[in-house]
Each structure stands twice: as structure tokens, then as C-alpha cells.
Motif scaffolding. Structure first.
Motif, PDB file in Angstrom:
ATOM      1  N   ILE A  68     131.855  26.788  38.851  1.00 41.43           N
ATOM      2  CA  ILE A  68     131.540  25.621  38.915  1.00 41.43           C
ATOM      3  C   ILE A  68     131.024  25.114  38.162  1.00 41.43           C
ATOM      4  O   ILE A  68     132.066  23.272  37.402  1.00 41.43           O
ATOM      5  CB  ILE A  68     132.317  25.545  40.731  1.00 41.43           C
ATOM      6  N   LEU A  69     129.866  25.149  37.987  1.00 46.49           N
ATOM      7  CA  LEU A  69     128.736  23.816  37.675  1.00 46.49           C
ATOM      8  C   LEU A  69     129.041  24.245  36.193  1.00 46.49           C
ATOM      9  O   LEU A  69     129.296  23.688  35.625  1.00 46.49           O
ATOM     10  CB  LEU A  69     127.217  24.154  37.556  1.00 46.49           C
ATOM     11  N   LEU A  70     129.183  25.537  35.888  1.00 42.97           N
ATOM     12  CA  LEU A  70     129.534  25.953  34.253  1.00 42.97           C
ATOM     13  C   LEU A  70     131.060  25.221  33.086  1.00 42.97           C
ATOM     14  O   LEU A  70     131.244  24.510  32.892  1.00 42.97           O
ATOM     15  CB  LEU A  70     129.169  27.256  33.882  1.00 42.97           C
ATOM     16  N   THR A  83     121.714  30.784  25.567  1.00 38.63           N
ATOM     17  CA  THR A  83     121.566  30.997  26.746  1.00 38.63           C
ATOM     18  C   THR A  83     123.581  30.983  26.338  1.00 38.63           C
ATOM     19  O   THR A  83     124.065  29.303  26.545  1.00 38.63           O
ATOM     20  CB  THR A  83     121.014  31.092  27.673  1.00 38.63           C
ATOM     21  N   PRO A  84     124.134  32.168  27.327  1.00 42.39           N
ATOM     22  CA  PRO A  84     125.704  31.142  27.830  1.00 42.39           C
ATOM     23  C   PRO A  84     125.969  30.401  28.823  1.00 42.39           C
ATOM     24  O   PRO A  84     126.649  29.545  29.147  1.00 42.39           O
ATOM     25  CB  PRO A  84     126.742  32.903  27.286  1.00 42.39           C
ATOM     26  N   THR A  85     124.685  30.560  29.857  1.00 45.16           N
ATOM     27  CA  THR A  85     125.177  30.470  31.023  1.00 45.16           C
ATOM     28  C   THR A  85     124.032  29.730  31.404  1.00 45.16           C
ATOM     29  O   THR A  85     123.104  29.501  30.382  1.00 45.16           O
ATOM     30  CB  THR A  85     125.028  31.439  32.253  1.00 45.16           C
ATOM     31  N   LEU A  86     124.051  29.200  32.617  1.00 43.69           N
ATOM     32  CA  LEU A  86     122.710  27.707  32.625  1.00 43.69           C
ATOM     33  C   LEU A  86     121.123  28.918  33.066  1.00 43.69           C
ATOM     34  O   LEU A  86     119.724  28.180  33.055  1.00 43.69           O
ATOM     35  CB  LEU A  86     122.191  27.667  34.349  1.00 43.69           C
ATOM     36  N   THR A 128     129.893  36.060  32.678  1.00 49.26           N
ATOM     37  CA  THR A 128     129.947  36.431  34.208  1.00 49.26           C
ATOM     38  C   THR A 128     128.114  35.272  34.490  1.00 49.26           C
ATOM     39  O   THR A 128     127.838  34.203  33.568  1.00 49.26           O
ATOM     40  CB  THR A 128     128.697  37.836  34.877  1.00 49.26           C
ATOM     41  N   SER A 129     128.159  34.702  35.453  1.00 53.02           N
ATOM     42  CA  SER A 129     127.481  33.833  36.689  1.00 53.02           C
ATOM     43  C   SER A 129     126.646  34.911  37.594  1.00 53.02           C
ATOM     44  O   SER A 129     127.367  35.443  38.535  1.00 53.02           O
ATOM     45  CB  SER A 129     127.719  32.673  36.617  1.00 53.02           C
ATOM     46  N   SER A 130     125.945  33.435  38.025  1.00 49.64           N
ATOM     47  CA  SER A 130     124.951  34.122  39.504  1.00 49.64           C
ATOM     48  C   SER A 130     125.916  34.086  40.905  1.00 49.64           C
ATOM     49  O   SER A 130     125.199  34.189  41.705  1.00 49.64           O
ATOM     50  CB  SER A 130     123.852  33.401  39.265  1.00 49.64           C
ATOM     51  N   TYR A 162     127.733  26.683  26.375  1.00 52.33           N
ATOM     52  CA  TYR A 162     126.511  27.203  25.963  1.00 52.33           C
ATOM     53  C   TYR A 162     125.058  26.429  25.988  1.00 52.33           C
ATOM     54  O   TYR A 162     125.492  25.039  25.983  1.00 52.33           O
ATOM     55  CB  TYR A 162     126.877  27.936  24.422  1.00 52.33           C
ATOM     56  N   TYR A 163     123.953  27.033  25.890  1.00 59.67           N
ATOM     57  CA  TYR A 163     122.290  26.139  25.661  1.00 59.67           C
ATOM     58  C   TYR A 163     122.486  26.737  24.764  1.00 59.67           C
ATOM     59  O   TYR A 163     122.166  28.110  24.623  1.00 59.67           O
ATOM     60  CB  TYR A 163     121.804  25.613  26.433  1.00 59.67           C
ATOM     61  N   VAL A 164     122.156  26.368  22.643  1.00 55.42           N
ATOM     62  CA  VAL A 164     121.471  26.403  22.270  1.00 55.42           C
ATOM     63  C   VAL A 164     120.457  25.236  20.872  1.00 55.42           C
ATOM     64  O   VAL A 164     120.567  24.842  21.073  1.00 55.42           O
ATOM     65  CB  VAL A 164     122.473  26.609  20.244  1.00 55.42           C
ATOM     66  N   LYS A 165     119.214  26.466  20.795  1.00 53.79           N
ATOM     67  CA  LYS A 165     118.364  25.328  19.938  1.00 53.79           C
ATOM     68  C   LYS A 165     117.591  26.174  19.224  1.00 53.79           C
ATOM     69  O   LYS A 165     116.665  27.792  19.492  1.00 53.79           O
ATOM     70  CB  LYS A 165     117.100  25.190  21.384  1.00 53.79           C
TER      71      LYS A 165
END
Length: 588
Positions: free
Chosen positions: A246-248, A422-425, A238-240, A409-412
Motif C-alpha cells: 500500500i505504501l508503494l 531498488t524496486p521497493t522500500l 513483491t514487498s514485505s 523505484y529509488y535510483v541513486k
């Protein structure tokens, strides 16, 4: 010591000469080596310069040829003209006289905008800082009641007896707003409010604290994947909202292309009718966007031009089902065929079609292939907060495989605060919106959404038919299959379509002006539109006659606004006007 004799001296002289010659020879040899080394260095430097020159030449020549392949010579020359003109106009705007003139015009325009967007009724307090003491709950409820009655464009001098009689929701409840409000009914709104209240503090970032929200989100994704006939192994999130979905999708395409094909200068091919969020993604993520025109009759993207635009840097294609301007569904099967042939990705934007296009056939209407049943479609965006009637601020992004989803995804792993993933922005997200969406989907079910599709698309088709039969001064663009109807002035241009739009605005209709290849107006039909179809057609007929009778060559506000986009200089002014409009949103 032996005596010096002529013979001995002659021998010594010869030895000295030989030594001098040897030294000279050694020096000469050293000079030759230095010279050779210098020549070699110079040759290497020249080669390097030549190599760099030819590399740069090759790079820009390749880019030029790619651009010419996509747009052709005449369109490329026009783009150069626009670019040069825009730069020249930007320089002109820096002159004192031009600055003063533009400032006067912009200030006059913004004064009108501010008066409409920022009403300042005398019965409302203005809060520029925190109150010294917190307000009582009753006072807050009273102020919120007043805030709900505010109406854009209404005189600020409102007496108390006037605002108490107002209903702040009447503007959209009357059904005269194109899209914007996707209301599922008062009963559903009450259910959503209860769901949101129950999960008000929840945050999916902490699934260990809010496992119920995690479950609801997973079920929302699974249900939407099933709606779009996703294969086993498909995944989503899900997104906002539609823009973030679309960005994702664009982020995932870029990262996929970099990881699997080594593409460092990504290019994405979209229709001119595709949502502006793709251009936003291009700016944010460094993706070059190619805009392909649509067929003037069908309003579908020209697939042949798409094929011509594909090159080694292309990461994916985009189709809409339907597009926002005129509601056409692009030729997804042919786009998918191109994507498969070139081993690239294909995203289908169904944000607007959302919970309508999957139910067209079930509701008895004509449909076209658009979902995961089309081999080659790799991702789909679908808004739940439009025709899914969930609370505003939630959408979904779907992928053919879980592997593709990972590219968004973003992973640090080395953050001092722990592993951050996090799975989204977004990081924190409102679990309350997930709860509200889940409640809406469970409440309506397949039967509810099928009936909703039947009602909304049925109203759309009635409007299309009546425009075609009863208003010869207008014509409908393309063949609307879903909920969007765009109409323009007929070939004889007996009326200005923007004058028609101004007249409709005076009658209380909030509609969208279109400034593409064909000046037009569109309406996105919702459940609120259904009971006012007759009123819409009646007002449209009257507006056409008003526009015909009162035409004097003077442009109304809609004509002025959408006509600005046709010129290079005006485009720059519109950009400044748009930025100032955003500034206005934060005025008190």
C-alpha cells in the motif's frame, strides 16, 4: 584689472542669482527624482505585500472551500471542535494533577497488559547480552522448544512438567483465532520449511549471485498478475507485506502526479473502511488523506461523496476488495469511472481478498468487478502470505503498466559505492520467503486455490446464515462475499456487542472489535475455522445469553477499549496507551 563699477557688480550679482537658482533647480529636480523613486519603491513594496496577502488568502480560502466541499459545514465545524478540544486537552494533561491521574490509570492498564503480553516463566533464561561462550546446538534447540510453549496471559509460575506437556501452536491450531494465521496444512508447512532452508542466505538485491531467486520472484509477480486479469504490459513487484504494498502504491501515485500533472500538494481519497496503511502512507509521504463514509447498509464507500471530494490536487482514489472491518467490496466500477473522468489513478486493495476474490466465480460464488478488467483500475495490492498460504512477510503490488511501476523505484547514480537502485522500500530482502511463496503457489495451483476458496467462503456463508437465522439479538453488517463477517447488536440493543466479545474471549476466541460508526465484532474465516464452525456458533449463542443475563452496566475489557475512541480526551489517552503497548513488546 578692470575697475569695479556699479553696472559690473549688478551683472555679477545677477549671474550669481542665476547660478543659485540653477543649483537650486538641480537640487529640487534631484529631490523630485528621489521622491519619485521612493514612491515607486513604496508602491512596489505595497504591491508585493498585497500580492503576498492575496496569494495567502487565495491559498487558504481555496483549501477551506475544498474542505467544505468534501465534508460539508456541519462536519467541518465538528472537526474544528475536535481539533480545538484535542489541543485544550493536551494542555490540560500538562498540569501536575492531570499528569498524576492519567499516569495512575495508564500504569494500571499497562500492568495488566504487561502481565498478559510479557510472561516471565521461571524455566526460561533471560538474555540481555551475548553469552561469553556460544551455546551448543542442543541447548539452543531445547530453549526454542520452551519458547514455543509460551502462552500469553498464563501465570509465570509454570513447573517443568506443565510446559513439557504444552504445544505452543495449540492456541492458533484450534481455529479460534480470527485471521492472523493462514495455515495451508502441515504438509505445505513442511514444503515451505524445506524451500526456505534451501534459499536461506539468498538476497534478491544481488540477482547476479542468486539468479534462481530472481526468476522465482518474476514468476510470482507474473502469476498474480494473471490471477487479476492484467493486460499486456502490466508489471509488479513483491514487498514485505500488505502495508508496504500500500505504501508503494501511494508513493507511485504521488510521484506520477508530480511528474505528469505538476501536483505538489497531493491528496488521496479513501473510504473510512480502507486500511490504516493509507493513513500511514499519508504521514510518511506528505499526502493529505480524505476519509469518505460508507453506506450504513451496504458498507460500501459512498461514491457520490467521493466525487464531491475530487479536486485539482487529487492524485487518486482507493477501493477495497474486500475491506478489513466488515468484508464489503467497494463499488469499483463507479470509482473507476470517476478516476477516468478526472484522469487520476485508482488503487484497489485486495490484500485481504488476495487468493480468494480471484477464485470466487470459479468456486461457484457470487462476485463483483474488482480487477484489471475494470478500465480505470491502475494498481492492485495482493498478499501472498494470507490466503495464498505463503510464508509470512511477502505481498505483491501490481500496476497496469511498467511505466507506473517505475514511479515506486529509488535510483541513486552518484553514490561512491556505485549505482544504487531498488524496486521497493527495502534494500536487502529475504529470498527465502520468495522461495517459500513460489513453492506454495506451484503446489496448490488453480485447482487448489479454487477448492480453498470454496471451503473458506462456504464456511463464511454458513456462519452468516446461522447468525441471521438462529441469533436474533445480532445482525450481520452488509453482504459479506469473501471471508470476513462483522456482526453487531440488533436494533433493540438487548445485548452489548462488546460484552458478547468479552464472553467469546473467555471461551478462547481471539476476535477483532470494531469501533467505527457501528460498534461490532468481526471474524476473518481461515482454513482453520472450517472444522469449528459449529463450535463458533454454539459459543456465540451462549455468549449472547451470558451478555443478556449478566448485563449490569459495568463495561468489560473490550467495551472499555473500543469505547475509548468515542471521546476527544479518550482518543489522546488511547494513543498513549497504544505507544506504551508497543514499548511493552521490547520488555524482558
Amino acid at each position: 584689472m578692470a575697475a569695479r563699477t556699479p553696472a559690473r557688480e549688478a551683472a555679477a550679482a545677477k549671474i550669481k542669482d542665476i547660478s543659485t537658482l540653477a543649483t537650486s533647480a538641480r537640487a529640487s529636480a534631484s529631490d523630485d527624482r528621489l521622491l519619485i523613486t521612493a514612491l515607486r519603491t513604496l508602491a512596489t513594496f505595497d504591491n508585493a505585500k498585497n500580492a503576498v496577502f492575496f496569494l495567502v488568502l487565495y491559498r487558504y480560502t481555496t483549501r477551506l472551500l475544498r474542505h467544505l466541499k468534501v465534508y460539508g459545514i456541519s462536519e467541518s465545524l465538528f472537526q474544528i471542535y475536535r481539533s480545538v478540544s484535542a489541543r485544550a486537552f493536551a494542555l490540560l494533561l500538562k498540569t501536575p494533577a492531570a499528569k498524576r491521574k492519567v499516569a495512575r490509570e495508564l500504569n494500571a492498564a499497562m500492568k495488566e497488559v504487561e502481565e498478559k503480553i510479557v510472561p516471565r516463566p521461571s524455566h526460561l533464561e533471560v538474555n540481555r547480552s551475548l553469552p561469553q561462550l556460544g551455546k551448543e546446538s542442543e541447548w539452543i534447540r531445547g530453549e526454542m522448544g520452551k519458547l514455543q510453549t509460551m502462552e500469553a496471559g498464563v501465570d509465570a509460575k509454570v513447573v517443568e512438567s506443565d510446559w513439557k506437556e504444552r504445544d505452543g501452536q495449540s492456541v492458533w491450531k484450534g481455529g479460534k483465532v480470527s485471521g492472523a494465521v493462514y495455515h495451508g496444512g502441515d504438509d505445505l508447512s513442511e514444503l515451505l520449511a524445506d524451500s526456505i532452508r534451501q534459499f536461506l542466505v539468498s538476497n534478491p538485491l544481488h540477482p547476479d549471485v542468486f539468479p534462481g531467486v530472481r526468476k522465482m520472484e518474476a514468476e510470482i509477480v507474473a502469476m498474480v498478475l494473471a490471477m487479476y486479469n492484467a493486460p499486456p504490459g502490466a508489471a509488479g513487484a513483491t514487498s514485505s507485506g500488505g502495508t508496504e504494498s500500500i505504501l508503494l502504491s501511494c508513493l507511485a501515485m504521488r510521484e506520477w502526479a508530480r511528474a505528469t500533472k505538476g501536483i505538489k500538494e497531493p491528496e488521496l481519497i479513501v473510504s473510512v473502511s480502507a486500511h490504516a496503511a493509507f493513513d500511514k502512507a499519508g504521514q510518511y509521504f506528505g499526502i493529505k488523506i480524505h476519509h469518505i463514509p460508507v453506506d450504513p447498509v451496504t458498507r460500501k464507500v459512498l461514491v457520490g461523496r467521493v466525487a464531491r471530494a475530487i479536486n485539482s490536487n487529487t492524485i487518486g482514489l482507493v477501493g477495497s476488495a474486500p475491506n478489513f472491518p466488515d468484508g464489503a467490496i467497494d463499488d469499483i466500477p463507479h470509482l473507476a469511472k470517476l478516476a477516468r473522468a478526472h484522469k487520476i489513478l485508482l488503487h484497489v486493495d485486495c490484500c485481504l481478498g488476495s487468493f480468494l476474490v480471484p477464485f470466487l466465480s470459479k468456486a461457484g460464488f457470487e462476485s463483483e468487478p474488482f480487477d484489471f478488467r475494470v478500465e480505470g483500475v491502475t494498481s492492485i495490492s495482493c498478499d501472498t502470505h494470507k490466503y495464498g498460504f505463503g510464508p509470512k512477510g511477502l505481498s505483491t503490488i501490481l500496476y497496469r503498466s511498467a511505466e507506473l511501476r517505475r514511479f515506486q523505484y529509488y535510483v541513486k547514480t552518484d553514490w561512491p559505492g556505485g549505482v544504487y537502485a531498488t524496486p521497493t522500500l527495502s534494500g536487502s530482502r529475504p529470498g527465502s520467503l520468495i522461495a517459500g511463496t513460489w513453492a506454495a503457489m506451484m503446489h496448490l495451483g488453480q485447482s487448489g486455490y479454487t477448492q480453498s476458496c470454496r471451503d473458506i467462503v462456504g464456511a463464511t456463508k454458513e456462519i452468516v446464515t446461522r447468525i441471521e437465522r438462529e441469533i436474533p439479538e445480532l445482525y450481520v453488517l452488509g453482504k459479506p462475499l469473501v471471508s470476513v463477517i462483522a456482526f453487531a447488536s440488533a436494533a433493540d440493543n438487548s445485548v452489548s456487542i462488546y460484552d458478547v466479545g468479552d464472553s467469546m474471549s473467555k471461551k478462547g476466541w481471539h476476535m477483532n472489535g470494531l469501533s467505527g460508526d457501528t460498534p461490532a465484532i468481526h471474524i476473518a474465516v481461515t482454513r482453520l475455522t472450517i472444522p469449528v464452525v459449529d463450535e463458533f456458533v454454539k459459543d456465540l449463542k451462549e455468549s449472547v445469553q451470558t451478555a443478556r443475563a449478566s448485563f449490569s452496566g459495568k463495561k468489560g475489557s473490550m467495551a472499555t477499549l473500543y469505547g475509548l475512541g468515542s471521546g476527544v480526551s479518550a482518543t489522546a489517552i488511547v494513543g498513549e496507551l497504544a505507544s506504551r503497548f508497543i514499548d511493552t513488546l521490547y520488555l524482558l
